[in-house]
Scaffold this active site. Structure first.
Site, mmCIF file in Angstrom:
data_model
loop_
_atom_site.group_PDB
_atom_site.id
_atom_site.type_symbol
_atom_site.label_atom_id
_atom_site.label_comp_id
_atom_site.label_asym_id
_atom_site.label_seq_id
_atom_site.Cartn_x
_atom_site.Cartn_y
_atom_site.Cartn_z
ATOM 1 N N ASP A 1 2.778 5.432 -6.828
ATOM 2 C CA ASP A 1 4.038 5.317 -6.095
ATOM 3 C C ASP A 1 5.262 5.187 -6.991
ATOM 4 O OD1 ASP A 1 2.941 5.410 -3.507
ATOM 5 O OD2 ASP A 1 2.232 3.356 -3.733
ATOM 6 N N HIS B 1 -2.402 -2.314 -9.715
ATOM 7 C CA HIS B 1 -3.371 -1.728 -8.786
ATOM 8 C C HIS B 1 -4.609 -2.604 -8.775
ATOM 9 C CE1 HIS B 1 -5.936 1.260 -6.844
ATOM 10 N NE2 HIS B 1 -4.820 1.810 -6.444
ATOM 11 N N HIS C 1 0.867 -1.187 0.000
ATOM 12 C CA HIS C 1 0.000 0.000 0.000
ATOM 13 C C HIS C 1 0.906 1.241 0.000
ATOM 14 C CE1 HIS C 1 -3.513 2.351 0.587
ATOM 15 N NE2 HIS C 1 -3.862 2.024 1.822
HETATM 16 N N1 CMC Z 1 4.723 -6.992 -10.267
HETATM 17 C C1 CMC Z 1 4.584 -8.194 -10.853
HETATM 18 N N2 CMC Z 1 3.436 -8.851 -10.987
HETATM 19 C C2 CMC Z 1 2.346 -8.268 -10.481
HETATM 20 C C3 CMC Z 1 2.393 -7.008 -9.855
HETATM 21 C C4 CMC Z 1 3.636 -6.368 -9.768
HETATM 22 N N3 CMC Z 1 3.754 -5.157 -9.184
HETATM 23 N N4 CMC Z 1 1.152 -6.660 -9.448
HETATM 24 C C5 CMC Z 1 0.358 -7.675 -9.803
HETATM 25 N N5 CMC Z 1 1.064 -8.647 -10.440
HETATM 26 C C6 CMC Z 1 0.569 -9.896 -11.026
HETATM 27 C C7 CMC Z 1 0.324 -10.935 -9.957
HETATM 28 O O1 CMC Z 1 1.465 -11.743 -9.782
HETATM 29 C C8 CMC Z 1 -0.853 -11.684 -10.544
HETATM 30 O O2 CMC Z 1 -0.351 -12.534 -11.566
HETATM 31 P P1 CMC Z 1 -1.016 -14.006 -11.768
HETATM 32 O O3 CMC Z 1 -2.419 -13.717 -12.236
HETATM 33 O O4 CMC Z 1 -0.148 -14.663 -12.780
HETATM 34 O O5 CMC Z 1 -0.973 -14.668 -10.424
HETATM 35 C C9 CMC Z 1 -1.672 -10.612 -11.249
HETATM 36 O O6 CMC Z 1 -0.711 -9.585 -11.587
HETATM 37 C C10 CMC Z 1 -2.757 -10.003 -10.377
HETATM 38 O O7 CMC Z 1 -2.133 -9.536 -9.179
HETATM 39 P P2 CMC Z 1 -2.809 -9.548 -7.759
HETATM 40 O O8 CMC Z 1 -1.741 -9.579 -6.710
HETATM 41 O O9 CMC Z 1 -3.886 -10.578 -7.704
HETATM 42 O O10 CMC Z 1 -3.513 -8.133 -7.777
HETATM 43 P P3 CMC Z 1 -4.062 -7.363 -6.529
HETATM 44 O O11 CMC Z 1 -5.184 -6.531 -7.014
HETATM 45 O O12 CMC Z 1 -4.342 -8.272 -5.381
HETATM 46 O O13 CMC Z 1 -2.807 -6.457 -6.085
HETATM 47 C C11 CMC Z 1 -1.345 -4.683 -5.790
HETATM 48 C C12 CMC Z 1 -2.713 -5.098 -6.285
HETATM 49 C C13 CMC Z 1 -1.240 -3.142 -5.829
HETATM 50 C C14 CMC Z 1 -1.157 -5.097 -4.316
HETATM 51 C C15 CMC Z 1 -0.261 -5.347 -6.686
HETATM 52 O O14 CMC Z 1 -0.394 -4.893 -8.008
HETATM 53 C C16 CMC Z 1 1.152 -5.074 -6.172
HETATM 54 O O15 CMC Z 1 1.649 -5.801 -5.308
HETATM 55 N N6 CMC Z 1 1.856 -4.006 -6.693
HETATM 56 C C17 CMC Z 1 3.155 -3.662 -6.188
HETATM 57 C C18 CMC Z 1 3.016 -2.850 -4.919
HETATM 58 C C19 CMC Z 1 2.537 -1.449 -5.198
HETATM 59 O O16 CMC Z 1 3.036 -0.756 -6.080
HETATM 60 N N7 CMC Z 1 1.578 -0.982 -4.373
HETATM 61 C C20 CMC Z 1 1.026 0.361 -4.478
HETATM 62 C C21 CMC Z 1 -0.393 0.373 -4.917
HETATM 63 S S1 CMC Z 1 -0.941 2.021 -5.421
HETATM 64 C C22 CMC Z 1 -0.930 2.993 -4.007
HETATM 65 C C23 CMC Z 1 -1.766 2.480 -2.926
HETATM 66 O O17 CMC Z 1 -2.977 2.331 -3.097
HETATM 67 O O18 CMC Z 1 -1.231 2.276 -1.859
#
Ligand code: CMC
Length: 444
Positions: free
Chosen positions: A363, A307, A268
């Protein structure tokens, strides 16, 4: 004329149920009538991480993730960031409309009056270890504020609520600056009467031995824009924490501390700090391809990408990318920018990221600006928490005014053992005679 209902047939019984649809949503409680036998608890919906669950009706912020749209109270974020300052945006989030000139002047005076913190707060912060993370200091000091304002417990009184909201929005930058100064071993600086909200924060952080800190107007405005972009983002993890903890009617200092805790996590608001660490680890543009390989192999995440809601370019990231040019013209460029641009270029062409709709989020570039402005990376989540406080409080206030809201209490599917006797009861022959199967159907 189509009916606004959903017909559900339970194939276990052959019975059909007609469930009303409002705003493309059904009420989860309407599923409860679906059951095989009268003694059953009834159907529930299972949604770990709330990926498809609406927890409230809100009139504050709209995020359209498919189109990459963000609006506060209906106004596009791009227009708000271009034309206004952060105190106006905080007012808009809280009260629903932009302030009139007289409301604006009164609001600014109120915030300035509340920016000072009790002198004991200094002693409190002094108690932290010299290298304590500033987000940990902010979180605990905000929680400690509840002990300074016992009237804050009165969460059912709208006037008392407003007073705490004003105090919190005003004091957060002062406490954040104190945490920074403690970390750097520098004396605490008091807020000044004639500085802007973001100017005051910059002065409290940066002042050294000079009589008066000379603010750079470009950096002051840049920080203000970053504050506007971070002010609210509807039902994200920390806002959900704010509402969930606040639903127990605890004081807002305690729920804001809980929201800060949620924001602290690397998925986050802690992501901006992690982006910088990632860029430092990659070190040169030549290592970008190798890093992307590791991301695709699932060894690491590309921080600042992806996201839960945005499946398009985050509109805040677009504004921040443009803003970085203005900041770097004053501070000199950040050498890590080239690595970030190369990561973005490669990722946006790569099928792994394209097929998963992973784009840069807020971010990805913000840390580069903060670093160029002289902030250490552990301050980045703190810089996120300062403006998000107004969003959290607007959501908290909305929750208190919503007659449909109650204490937040999700359900679970119990997966543990059936009822059993402890070994001592078995050896003493005092086993219970209750039938385990009868209890199995009861869901807690
Ligand atoms: N790098 C690599 N792969 C990713 C990433 C990433 N940053 N984000 C998602 N994926 C992949 C994930 O591995 C999954 O692949 P598969 O379908 O093959 O298993 C797919 O994309 C869907 O990901 P998810 O984890 O199910 O998606 P989510 O909606 O649960 O997670 C998130 C959203 C923001 C936590 C995630 O994208 C992430 O970890 N990003 C990196 C951390 C980040 O930048 N966070 C800041 C978010 S914006 C500011 C805020 O709101 O705080």
């Amino acid at each position: 004329m189509p009916r606004n209902t959903l017909t559900v047939t339970d194939n276990r019984t052959g019975k059909s149920y007609e469930i009303p649809i409002t705003n493309d949503t059904i009420r989860a409680i309407d599923l409860r009538q679906i059951k095989v036998s009268e003694e059953e608890f009834g159907m529930m919906s299972y949604d770990p991480a709330f990926t498809n669950t609406v927890s409230c009706r809100s009139a504050i912020t709209l995020v359209d993730g498919e189109k990459g749209i963000l609006r506060y109270r209906g106004y596009p974020i791009e227009q708000l960031a271009e034309h206004y300052d952060y105190p106006r945006i905080a007012f808009l989030l809280l009260f629903g409309e932009l302030p009139s000139p007289s409301q604006y002047s009164e609001w600014n005076q109120t915030l300035r009056r509340h920016m000072m913190v009790h002198e004991n707060i200094k002693k409190f912060i002094d108690g932290f270890h010299y290298d304590a993370h500033p987000m940990g200091m902010l979180m605990s000091t905000i929680a400690a504020l509840s002990t300074f304002y016992p009237d804050a417990k009165n969460t059912q009184d709208p006037e008392r609520r407003l007073l705490q909201i004003q105090r919190l929005i005003a004091k957060v930058p002062t406490i954040a600056a104190y945490a920074y100064r403690h970390r750097s071993g520098l004396p605490y600086v008091y807020p000044e009467e004639d500085l802007s909200y973001s100017g005051n924060f910059l002065a409290m952080v940066s002042k050294r031995h000079e009589q008066r800190y000379r603010l750079n107007p470009v950096l002051e405005r840049a920080l203000d824009i970053l504050f506007i972009l971070h002010a609210d983002h509807e039902q994200n993890c920390s806002t959900n924490a704010m509402r969930s903890v606040g639903s127990s009617q605890v004081d807002p200092y305690s729920s804001t501390a809980a929201a800060i805790a949620a924001l602290y996590g690397p998925l986050h608001g802690g992501a901006n700090e992690m982006v910088l660490r990632m860029l430092q680890q990659i070190a040169t543009k030549d290592h970008v391809t190798e890093y992307i390989k590791k991301v695709k192999a699932g060894e690491v995440r590309l921080m600042g990408f992806g996201h839960r809601v945005y499946k398009n370019y985050d509109p805040r990231a677009k504004i921040i990318k443009r803003l970085s040019d203005e900041v770097f013209a004053v501070t000199g460029t950040n050498p890590l920018l080239d690595i970030a641009l190369e990561l973005e270029r490669i990722a946006l062409q790569d099928d792994y990221f394209v097929s998963r709709k992973l784009y840069p989020n807020v971010d990805f570039y913000s840390g580069l600006i903060y670093q160029a402005m002289g902030f250490t990376s552990d301050m980045f989540p703190v810089l996120f928490a300062i403006p998000r406080t107004s969003g959290w409080l607007a959501q908290w206030e909305e929750m208190h005014r919503d007659p449909e809201q109650k204490i937040a209490r999700p359900r679970q599917i119990y997966m543990g053992p059936d009822r059993r006797d402890v070994p001592d009861a078995i050896s003493s022959g005092k086993q219970s005679t209750a039938s385990p199967t009868a209890e199995k159907v009861q869901r807690t």
